[in-house]
Design an enzyme around this catalytic site. Structure first.
Site, mmCIF file in Angstrom:
data_model
loop_
_atom_site.group_PDB
_atom_site.id
_atom_site.type_symbol
_atom_site.label_atom_id
_atom_site.label_comp_id
_atom_site.label_asym_id
_atom_site.label_seq_id
_atom_site.Cartn_x
_atom_site.Cartn_y
_atom_site.Cartn_z
ATOM 1 N N GLU A 172 0.790 -1.237 0.000
ATOM 2 C CA GLU A 172 0.000 0.000 0.000
ATOM 3 C C GLU A 172 0.819 1.283 0.000
ATOM 4 O O GLU A 172 0.581 2.189 0.826
ATOM 5 C CB GLU A 172 -0.924 0.034 1.215
ATOM 6 C CG GLU A 172 -1.891 -1.107 1.274
ATOM 7 C CD GLU A 172 -2.937 -0.934 2.374
ATOM 8 O OE1 GLU A 172 -2.718 -0.122 3.282
ATOM 9 O OE2 GLU A 172 -3.972 -1.600 2.305
ATOM 10 N N TYR A 223 -11.046 -3.264 1.268
ATOM 11 C CA TYR A 223 -11.874 -3.348 2.468
ATOM 12 C C TYR A 223 -13.250 -2.738 2.289
ATOM 13 O O TYR A 223 -14.191 -3.136 2.939
ATOM 14 C CB TYR A 223 -11.203 -2.593 3.631
ATOM 15 C CG TYR A 223 -9.977 -3.252 4.204
ATOM 16 C CD1 TYR A 223 -8.733 -3.125 3.588
ATOM 17 C CD2 TYR A 223 -10.052 -4.003 5.366
ATOM 18 C CE1 TYR A 223 -7.595 -3.719 4.123
ATOM 19 C CE2 TYR A 223 -8.919 -4.598 5.920
ATOM 20 C CZ TYR A 223 -7.703 -4.455 5.292
ATOM 21 O OH TYR A 223 -6.592 -5.040 5.834
HETATM 22 C C1 BGC Z 1 -2.731 -2.263 6.100
HETATM 23 C C2 BGC Z 1 -2.676 -3.009 7.410
HETATM 24 C C3 BGC Z 1 -3.764 -2.515 8.333
HETATM 25 C C4 BGC Z 1 -5.104 -2.810 7.680
HETATM 26 C C5 BGC Z 1 -6.305 -2.427 8.506
HETATM 27 C C6 BGC Z 1 -4.133 -2.046 5.593
HETATM 28 O O1 BGC Z 1 -4.244 -0.738 5.148
HETATM 29 O O2 BGC Z 1 -1.943 -2.884 5.140
HETATM 30 O O3 BGC Z 1 -1.410 -2.851 7.953
HETATM 31 O O4 BGC Z 1 -3.693 -3.065 9.598
HETATM 32 O O5 BGC Z 1 -5.192 -2.130 6.460
HETATM 33 O O6 BGC Z 1 -6.390 -1.061 8.683
#
Ligand code: BGC
Length: 521
Positions: free
Chosen positions: A204, A346
């Site tokens: 990311e 997500y």
């Molecule tokens: C990251 C993780 C983080 C997760 C949840 C991602 O952006 O790679 O390190 O814990 O999201 O926020």
């Protein structure tokens, strides 16, 4: 007969429209060799921050000097103590308690995504020596995983870097860091590449550079108005300079891997990008363009140079001289193709245009002149999760996969992160009965399975995360794990989601049987 065929076709079409939510979720629908795993990163779980020759990282220093910037004022000094608990029964006295590799094995995952702590391998960067204890730790972890039939899926950079490089080069702002990363990657390919078949250079970088150099949330807290008020920094150009150095560091590592390691080691290499999905807030032209712009600043920013040797048009036009240009030599280095794209997905969110009417630009999408909101006419895009701005919108997973496949030459995709955050609660029962997470994972996996049925080129899925851990500026206030971790005793306890994932992986969890869990979280 013709009428009957028509009905069948209509039914099939209806089912296709209803998919993924109405079809049973079955592991057998995923292609053979599909990787099912869970993910973590070094700083978030390892602890042992000063042990066995490890150097200080930028996050070690930041959490100690800026504890006020972390929600609970805590840090990753111990985190999940994974450094001592990755495996049961290793000779070292302090590694007596079980269990992380065993936990993964018991879940039935066939892959585990983790990152290497750069400061554990090269405490002082290229100019100091290699820390053999650091090499030994990852060596043992890799061996332990392989012995359990778990494929290591390794990230070289997941937000943490040796503090010394922060001081020496200004972190990613100095071009000298490119050679440092190239050297670090080379040490890792050499040490672990005979057994690691999946490498990713960066996790990311698109999110990290914005949070670090635009919004000033991550170390070393750089920003300027309208994005924030920090002691130093320039939000107008620093994110793009840092990104340029990262893209070229990535390119150099890929070039080295392809030229010197890939043929003999037989692995593959990619990069992981954070990918929100942006829906236009309204169907006006300005919001449709805003959603495209947001996707461009989110995804194309890094992947266009990697695939096409150039930053996207929208960014070139809007940022003009703040956006660096690729030299001919850089473009040549970028000609090495990645073998796969890692998609961290997500959530989805609505995009509202800020060119035609002014809005608050002190936000993640501010540089794209976009305002992101989860609400349309008072209705939320999906159920809330503990992290503000992260909604449960499973169908967006299929959209993003389709989008990336189409734009980037149908390159194989691994969904390298997807997960659900819960608030900390005083009630263990609440935390263990993570119905919201079960529903979330089921929905997103169904969406991937729907994409697979429609021919998407996707080969793996990793839940974030195997266990609760240090969630960056949120400290330990939110929990993403399928295993609950008691941060005082370090006890790991499976949540309902761990059982659900295991059942799914074992082939026991058809969608219908878990519908009752929809009761709500
Ligand atoms: C990251 C993780 C983080 C997760 C949840 C991602 O952006 O790679 O390190 O814990 O999201 O926020």
């Amino acid at each position: 007969m013709a009428a009957a065929t028509g009905v069948v076709m209509l039914l099939a079409a209806a089912l296709a429209i209803l998919a993924p939510s109405t079809r049973a979720l079955d592991r057998a629908e995923f292609p053979p060799g599909f990787l099912f795993g869970a993910a973590t990163s070094a700083y978030q779980i390892e602890g042992a921050y000063l042990e066995d020759g490890k150097g200080l990282s930028n996050w070690d220093v930041f959490t100690h000097t800026h504890s006020g910037n972390i929600a609970d004022g805590r840090n990753g000094d111990v985190a999940d103590d994974h450094y001592h608990r990755y495996m049961h029964g290793t000779e070292s006295a302090h590694r007596q308690s079980p269990e992380d590799v065993e936990i993964m094995h018991s879940l039935g995952v066939n892959s585990y995504r983790f990152s290497i702590s750069w400061a554990r391998i090269l405490p002082r960067g290229r100019l100091g020596g290699v820390n053999s204890a650091g090499i030994a730790f990852y060596d043992q972890l890799i061996v332990a995983l392989l012995q359990k039939g778990i494929e290591p899926f390794v990230t070289l950079h997941h937000f943490d870097l040796p503090h010394e490089l922060e001081t020496r080069y200004g972190g990613w702002l100095g071009a000298g860091i490119r050679e440092e990363f190239d050297h670090y990657a080379d040490v890792c390919f050499q040490a672990f590449g005979d057994r690691v078949k999946f490498w990713t250079t960066f996790n990311e970088p698109n999110m990290m550079t914005r949070l670090t150099y635009m919004l000033g949330m991550y170390p070393p807290n750089h920003c300027s108005p309208p994005f924030g008020n920090c002691n130093s920094g320039n939000s107008q150009w620093e994110p793009y300079v840092a990104a340029h150095n990262i893209i070229m560091s990535h390119a150099a590592a890929v070039d080295n891997y392809k030229k010197n390691y890939q043929a003999k080691q037989g692995g593959s290499i990619g990069i992981v990008i954070s990918m929100k999905y942006y829906e236009p807030l309204t169907n006006t032209t300005v919001d449709i363009l805003a959603a495209r712009r947001a996707l461009s600043f989110e995804i194309h920013w890094f992947l266009d140079p990697i695939f096409f040797g150039e930053y996207p048009k929208e960014m070139r036009e809007m940022l003009s001289s703040n956006l660096p240009k690729f030299t001919l030599a850089e473009k040549i280095l970028l000609e090495n193709k990645v073998d796969f794209i890692g998609v961290n997905h997500y959530t989805a969110i609505y995009a509202k245009d800020c060119i035609s009417s002014p809005c608050d630009l002190n936000t993640y999408e501010g540089n794209a002149l976009v305002f992101a909101t989860g609400q349309r006419d008072g209705v939320q895009i999906g159920k809330s999760t503990a992290l503000v701005g992260f909604y449960d919108v499973p169908e967006a997973m299929e959209q993003i996969i389709k989008y990336v496949n189409q734009r980037y030459e149908n390159t194989p995709i691994y969904v390298t992160e997807n997960g659900y955050s819960q608030h900390n609660s005083n009630s263990m029962e609440d935390m263990i009965n993570d119905v919201g997470r079960v529903n979330y994972l089921r929905g997103y996996l169904s969406s991937i399975s729907s994409a697979v049925r429609r021919g998407a080129n996707v080969h793996g899925y990793f839940v974030w995360s195997i266990m609760d851990n240090f969630e960056w500026v949120f400290g330990f206030t939110v929990r993403f794990g399928m295993y609950h971790v008691d941060f005082t005793t370090q006890e790991r306890t499976p949540k309902m989601s761990a059982k659900w994932y295991r059942d799914f992986l074992m082939g026991y969890a058809p969608l219908g049987e878990v519908q009752t869990l929809r009761a709500d979280s």
